[in-house]
Design an enzyme around this catalytic site. Structure first.
Site, mmCIF file in Angstrom:
data_model
loop_
_atom_site.group_PDB
_atom_site.id
_atom_site.type_symbol
_atom_site.label_atom_id
_atom_site.label_comp_id
_atom_site.label_asym_id
_atom_site.label_seq_id
_atom_site.Cartn_x
_atom_site.Cartn_y
_atom_site.Cartn_z
ATOM 1 N N ASP A 8 34.716 89.770 98.327
ATOM 2 C CA ASP A 8 35.845 89.323 98.235
ATOM 3 C C ASP A 8 37.183 90.501 98.219
ATOM 4 O O ASP A 8 36.291 91.230 97.696
ATOM 5 C CB ASP A 8 36.219 87.679 98.270
ATOM 6 N N HIS A 9 38.128 90.536 97.856
ATOM 7 C CA HIS A 9 38.898 91.476 97.814
ATOM 8 C C HIS A 9 38.628 91.560 95.966
ATOM 9 O O HIS A 9 38.669 93.764 95.983
ATOM 10 C CB HIS A 9 40.246 91.337 97.909
ATOM 11 N N CYS A 65 32.611 88.360 93.453
ATOM 12 C CA CYS A 65 34.110 87.533 93.910
ATOM 13 C C CYS A 65 34.533 88.630 92.122
ATOM 14 O O CYS A 65 33.768 88.915 91.867
ATOM 15 C CB CYS A 65 33.907 87.102 94.086
ATOM 16 N N THR A 67 34.839 86.619 89.544
ATOM 17 C CA THR A 67 34.515 85.462 88.105
ATOM 18 C C THR A 67 32.189 85.801 89.081
ATOM 19 O O THR A 67 31.493 84.937 88.104
ATOM 20 C CB THR A 67 35.033 84.289 88.101
ATOM 21 N N GLY A 68 32.738 85.058 90.378
ATOM 22 C CA GLY A 68 31.216 85.469 90.812
ATOM 23 C C GLY A 68 31.073 83.464 90.823
ATOM 24 O O GLY A 68 30.091 82.928 92.183
ATOM 25 N N GLY A 70 33.437 81.611 92.428
ATOM 26 C CA GLY A 70 33.917 80.875 93.521
ATOM 27 C C GLY A 70 32.544 80.876 94.880
ATOM 28 O O GLY A 70 32.805 80.246 95.488
ATOM 29 N N MET A 71 32.227 82.571 94.692
ATOM 30 C CA MET A 71 30.988 83.320 95.384
ATOM 31 C C MET A 71 30.024 81.545 95.557
ATOM 32 O O MET A 71 28.834 81.320 96.366
ATOM 33 C CB MET A 71 31.057 83.969 95.556
ATOM 34 N N HIS A 98 12.492 80.354 87.413
ATOM 35 C CA HIS A 98 12.929 78.760 86.894
ATOM 36 C C HIS A 98 13.228 78.696 87.881
ATOM 37 O O HIS A 98 13.058 77.239 88.398
ATOM 38 C CB HIS A 98 14.024 78.596 85.777
ATOM 39 N N ARG A 131 5.535 76.426 88.433
ATOM 40 C CA ARG A 131 5.693 75.609 87.492
ATOM 41 C C ARG A 131 6.878 74.446 87.522
ATOM 42 O O ARG A 131 7.018 73.248 87.052
ATOM 43 C CB ARG A 131 5.145 75.705 86.782
ATOM 44 N N HIS A 132 7.840 75.140 88.151
ATOM 45 C CA HIS A 132 8.970 74.925 88.403
ATOM 46 C C HIS A 132 9.312 73.635 89.791
ATOM 47 O O HIS A 132 10.440 73.864 90.377
ATOM 48 C CB HIS A 132 10.200 75.931 87.991
HETATM 49 C C1 RB5 Z 1 40.077 86.058 93.603
HETATM 50 O O1 RB5 Z 1 41.257 86.395 93.504
HETATM 51 C C2 RB5 Z 1 39.202 85.079 93.020
HETATM 52 O O2 RB5 Z 1 39.693 83.775 92.587
HETATM 53 C C3 RB5 Z 1 37.604 85.274 93.189
HETATM 54 O O3 RB5 Z 1 37.306 86.876 93.435
HETATM 55 C C4 RB5 Z 1 37.078 84.357 92.692
HETATM 56 O O4 RB5 Z 1 36.856 85.210 91.141
HETATM 57 C C5 RB5 Z 1 37.323 83.132 92.408
HETATM 58 O O5 RB5 Z 1 36.220 82.492 91.957
#
Ligand code: RB5
Length: 143
Positions: A8-9, A65, A67-68, A70-71, A98, A131-132
């Site tokens: 994302d942005h 993204c 934090t990673g 949301g993705m 695993h 094994r997993h």
């Molecule tokens: C976008 O502002 C932010 O919410 C997205 O990049 C991500 O961190 C969501 O999990």
């Protein structure tokens, strides 16, 4: 490997850095965006990359993204996807050994580009430990 990558942005610079890194390693990169200069919704990009993996258009995918989180939540809604959010090389390696993770998720606001590249390398360099398999079979049954 054919690797789809999307962001994302909030993570364009990290996506571009990882795409360049993976390209230098000889992988075939399918960059699914997003474009600069717009705010986008990460589920749209998670869906595109997850679709590439489950249809076989890509062997693996990398999603980034802010934090990673949301993705990873969005990608894991797609049947057949095991998306792992990682922050270090150990979790990246174990996500493969695993969990047989077929998508790696990273947070651009959490890890720097060198750590992220090391994580991708560890994930791609690891092999699933059979094994997993029983646990993965139970996850698949939940789908
Ligand atoms: C976008 O502002 C932010 O919410 C997205 O990049 C991500 O961190 C969501 O999990």
């Amino acid at each position: 490997m054919r690797i789809a990558i999307a962001s994302d942005h909030a993570a364009i610079a990290l996506r571009q850095a990882l795409a360049a890194h993976l390209g230098e390693l000889g992988h075939q990169i399918d960059d699914l965006g997003c474009d600069e200069g717009q705010r986008v919704d990460y589920p749209d990009y998670a869906a595109a990359a997850a679709g590439a993996v489950v249809t076989g258009a890509a062997d693996r995918a990398v999603l980034v993204c802010g934090t990673g989180i949301g993705m990873s939540i969005a990608a894991n809604k797609v049947v057949g996807i095991r998306a792992a959010l990682v922050h270090d090389v150990t979790t990246a390696r174990l996500a493969r050994e695993h969990n047989d993770a077929n998508i790696l998720c990273l947070g651009a606001r959490v890890v720097g580009p060198l750590v992220a590249a090391d994580c991708v390398d560890a994930w791609l360099g690891a092999a699933f430990d059979l094994r997993h398999q029983q646990r993965l079979t139970k996850i698949a049954a939940m789908e």
